[in-house]
Write an enzyme that holds these catalytic residues in place. Sequence first.
Site, mmCIF file in Angstrom:
data_model
loop_
_atom_site.group_PDB
_atom_site.id
_atom_site.type_symbol
_atom_site.label_atom_id
_atom_site.label_comp_id
_atom_site.label_asym_id
_atom_site.label_seq_id
_atom_site.Cartn_x
_atom_site.Cartn_y
_atom_site.Cartn_z
ATOM 1 N N LEU A 29 -51.976 30.709 -25.390
ATOM 2 C CA LEU A 29 -52.549 29.508 -24.783
ATOM 3 C C LEU A 29 -53.940 28.792 -25.395
ATOM 4 O O LEU A 29 -54.750 29.593 -26.306
ATOM 5 C CB LEU A 29 -52.964 29.787 -23.478
ATOM 6 N N HIS A 30 -54.051 27.770 -25.233
ATOM 7 C CA HIS A 30 -55.317 26.678 -25.795
ATOM 8 C C HIS A 30 -55.846 25.999 -24.769
ATOM 9 O O HIS A 30 -55.241 26.043 -23.767
ATOM 10 C CB HIS A 30 -55.056 26.388 -27.092
ATOM 11 N N GLY B 26 -55.311 22.926 -24.534
ATOM 12 C CA GLY B 26 -54.296 21.995 -23.929
ATOM 13 C C GLY B 26 -53.384 22.641 -22.721
ATOM 14 O O GLY B 26 -53.505 21.793 -21.477
ATOM 15 N N HIS B 27 -53.361 23.901 -22.886
ATOM 16 C CA HIS B 27 -52.478 24.469 -21.463
ATOM 17 C C HIS B 27 -53.612 24.568 -20.362
ATOM 18 O O HIS B 27 -53.261 24.317 -19.339
ATOM 19 C CB HIS B 27 -52.167 26.184 -22.055
ATOM 20 N N GLN C 255 -34.359 28.314 -27.179
ATOM 21 C CA GLN C 255 -34.864 26.783 -27.921
ATOM 22 C C GLN C 255 -35.205 27.090 -29.065
ATOM 23 O O GLN C 255 -35.770 26.206 -29.611
ATOM 24 C CB GLN C 255 -35.922 26.456 -26.954
ATOM 25 N N SER D 299 -52.128 22.810 -30.708
ATOM 26 C CA SER D 299 -50.732 23.189 -30.566
ATOM 27 C C SER D 299 -51.114 25.032 -30.903
ATOM 28 O O SER D 299 -51.871 25.135 -31.500
ATOM 29 C CB SER D 299 -49.982 22.456 -31.746
ATOM 30 N N SER D 300 -49.951 25.739 -30.253
ATOM 31 C CA SER D 300 -50.038 27.161 -30.482
ATOM 32 C C SER D 300 -49.561 27.455 -31.994
ATOM 33 O O SER D 300 -50.143 28.206 -32.454
ATOM 34 C CB SER D 300 -49.113 27.845 -29.687
#
Length: 281
Positions: free
Chosen positions: A33-34, A36-37, A61, A188-189
């Site tokens: 998580l960062h 953004g999350h 995916q 982004s991760s």
Amino acid sequence: MQIIHSASELQKVVSAQREAGANIAFVPTMGALHDGHLSLVEIARDRADFVIVSIFVNPLQFGANEDFDKYPRTLQSDAELLAANGVDVLFAPTVDNVYPNGQVITHHAGAVGETFEGAARPGHFDGMLTVVARLFDIVKPDFAVFGAKDAQQLFLIHQMVAQSNHRWNALQIIEGATIREADGLARSSRNRYLSEAEHQAALTLSAALRAAESATGNASSRIQAAAQLLAAQPQVRLDYVALVDPSSFEAVDDSFSGRALLLIAAKVGNTRLIDNLSITI
Ligand code: PAF
């Protein structure tokens, strides 16, 4: 914050909350998580009484040559972040729990799922929709929050929900704006894979989006403005730069005017990055 690993246990907690009159917001993630999350969590908290975040690295995916095995798994620190940000439940299921009948694709993304990210990552969107549908079945949220950075994913989730014949009742999909580093790189991760030099090179993606936004003229000239900047950075291997109509996710032609989404995908080192910006032509 409760940490729950099994679908049936989560469903008991959700039922109890519903009986108590709570509405439920859900943020599906793959962890690592960062900020953004966390911005999605904040939107969820503003919308609903009870917030559930899932962390599940979905094997369906990832393609055979992708980073499923090395995708960052940081459950402990993710749990601490979520607890500090007012999340009520972290749902971290096992593969067997998510796919009790085996890893079978149940949802197909259709034509849009085969373009852009779908062309580069065959099957990716079928796997993504399959897990999102399964998670919606388990959680039955009132709101589900997704980031705008994954624009094609978001389009396909909207489409799936719209075509689902109210399978998830009045579920509302909420879009969270892309969160960027101070230097413009979209969070982004996968940014953690970038070396310092690659990080610097990756800044060309957001710079190219801004160049296209401030360029004048039709779709081709906007795309050209972005493509020129990207071509000048040897460490960036461009996959596509495209302008799409947000209502269909199809490429626009030079007669188009209105709001369009400019999409960029490129590899920097071994890391595939995507970014987008909504611009007016
Ligand atoms: O965007 C992601 O992190 C994933 O694609 C999602 C929506 C959690 C499904 O695995």
